[in-house]
Enzyme design. Structure first.
Site, PDB file in Angstrom:
ATOM      1  N   LYS A 170       5.896  -3.722 -40.680  1.00 47.71           N
ATOM      2  CA  LYS A 170       4.614  -4.024 -41.310  1.00 47.71           C
ATOM      3  C   LYS A 170       3.830  -2.760 -41.651  1.00 47.71           C
ATOM      4  CE  LYS A 170       4.097  -8.640 -39.331  1.00 47.71           C
ATOM      5  NZ  LYS A 170       3.269  -9.529 -38.468  1.00 47.71           N
ATOM      6  N   LYS A 265      14.330 -16.889 -44.635  1.00 47.90           N
ATOM      7  CA  LYS A 265      13.585 -17.883 -43.891  1.00 47.90           C
ATOM      8  C   LYS A 265      12.390 -18.392 -44.689  1.00 47.90           C
ATOM      9  CE  LYS A 265      11.599 -18.573 -39.300  1.00 47.90           C
ATOM     10  NZ  LYS A 265      11.274 -17.918 -38.030  1.00 47.90           N
ATOM     11  N   LYS A 268       5.318 -18.358 -45.036  1.00 45.27           N
ATOM     12  CA  LYS A 268       4.027 -18.448 -45.737  1.00 45.27           C
ATOM     13  C   LYS A 268       3.734 -17.187 -46.527  1.00 45.27           C
ATOM     14  CE  LYS A 268       1.348 -16.764 -41.777  1.00 45.27           C
ATOM     15  NZ  LYS A 268       2.489 -16.563 -40.880  1.00 45.27           N
TER      16      LYS A 268
END
Length: 401
Positions: A170, A265, A268
């Site tokens: 991230k 996967k 969102k």
């Protein structure tokens, strides 16, 4: 936890890798899969100057899990975590919470945070979490989470955090100037979330295995630094301050992939909403998404062909939504073409999600009910969390309040 405290196997950092035992293998429903066995006693928080945490009469094992307040829960969240939580509440003493403190580790929309928190809580209740069986609450409503995080931070080596894979990924994407310290330290908050409740078991997905490993390492380290005779000399009970939790592996087949890429996967964070079915999607949107989802040109339908990830994913969704066995789905669908199967899958999804959507609207129309559920859940959680926190303060030498 979702995070969600909640289900996304990772490479372990060198310090933890040799102790890792959780992974994708052995994914059996409600199977306890220890990450590693520790030679230390695990005790409930104790009384007097030391207090004792309340325990249920049946001595059920305690499960905790959290979820991010996205306000947008998709089919992958539901089949990978929430549906399993509904089953867990009948087997264990359960604490489920909305991890709003974790939600601010990356840039976020402040006015939307409280709305998303309420919406996420309502969705979980609509999916079958029963407040008479499980405690559901908002993380920030139990202040012990933040206090315990600070205490644990003093005993957590920075090197352990630097090796966390999600931080590396991230921070690389966002850039150093856009990454706050919270992104580095949030695994310590996650450890606090778990250890406060003397948790026996934590439902984990593949992307959370490393974080649970870290939680266990922190628990053992604090137990060794401040527990036992050292704690007893300060007026405490002695023994371990924290129970060292084990992993609870979710059911097989609960990993739901994207509708646009059977190898990724369902998420969102994917840029296209077409890649996922959201639990609150209206009927016409579900019809359109399934009609346009990626398939292949092979004849018939099958689960186990590695060259057909989209086929396996869609069949798996149908299997879980309908509650049928793999063999029953094969018998029913193996000779179908894609057009026929997509209609069958669409009808099954709409039939399954419609009651959830109706219940959600009912809950959101009565804000007083939702407020009371969250207040009651936070109260129950605080009873246990405060005892653990006070014992740790005592063992670490703080002046008693």
């Amino acid at each position: 936890m979702s995070r969600a405290l909640l289900a996304h196997v990772l490479h372990r950092p060198p310090l933890l890798a040799s102790r890792s035992g959780a992974g994708a293998r052995g994914l059996l429903a409600s199977r306890i899969h220890p990450l590693r066995r520790l030679n230390c006693s695990a005790a409930e928080a104790a009384a007097g100057p030391t207090e004792e945490a309340p325990a249920s009469p049946a001595r059920k094992k305690r499960v905790v899990s959290g979820v991010q307040p996205t306000g947008m829960v998709h089919l992958g969240n539901y089949l990978g975590a929430i549906k399993n939580w509904v089953a867990l509440q009948d087997l264990y003493e359960t604490f489920f919470f909305i991890v709003d403190l974790h939600a601010i580790t990356l840039p976020y929309d402040a006015p939307e945070l409280s709305k998303a928190t309420r919406s996420t809580a309502a969705i979980y209740l609509a999916c079958g979490i029963d407040s008479s069986k499980a405690s559901i609450f908002v993380q920030s409503h139990v202040r012990a989470h933040v206090e315990m995080m600070w205490l644990l931070s003093s005993s957590t080596p920075i090197g352990w955090l630097n090796r966390m894979i999600q931080f590396k990924e991230k921070s690389r994407k966002a850039g150093d100037e856009n990454v706050g310290v919270a992104l580095l330290t949030y695994p310590v908050l996650m450890a606090s979330d778990i250890l406060l409740y003397q948790s026996d078991l934590v439902p984990v997905g593949e992307d959370q295995t490393q974080h649970l490993e870290l939680t266990r390492e922190i628990a053992e380290r604090v137990n060794n630094l401040y527990g036992g005779r050292k704690w007893k000399k300060l007026g405490g009970r002695g023994g371990s301050l924290f129970k060292v939790p084990e992993a609870l592996i979710p059911p097989a087949g609960a990993r739901v992939m994207s509708l646009t890429d059977g190898l990724s996967k369902m998420s969102k964070s994917a840029p296209s909403d077409q890649s996922r079915i959201n639990l609150l999607d209206p009927k016409d949107v579900i019809v359109n998404k399934i009609k346009r989802c990626k398939t292949d040109s092979f004849p018939g339908l099958e689960f186990d062909n590695p060259e057909r990830p989209e086929c396996r994913n869609l069949l798996s969704i149908y299997q879980i939504i309908t509650g049928k066995t793999k063999e029953e789905v094969v018998s029913e669908c193996q000779d179908m073409n894609w057009g026929t199967f997509k209609t069958t899958l669409t009808d099954a999804l709409i039939e399954h999600l419609q009651p959830i959507q109706a219940h959600y609207e009912e809950i959101m129309s009565d804000p007083g009910y939702l407020d009371n559920v969250l207040l009651e859940g936070a109260g129950k959680a605080s009873e246990i969390a405060d005892i653990t926190l006070n014992n740790v303060y005592q063992a670490m030498g703080f002046l008693r309040r």
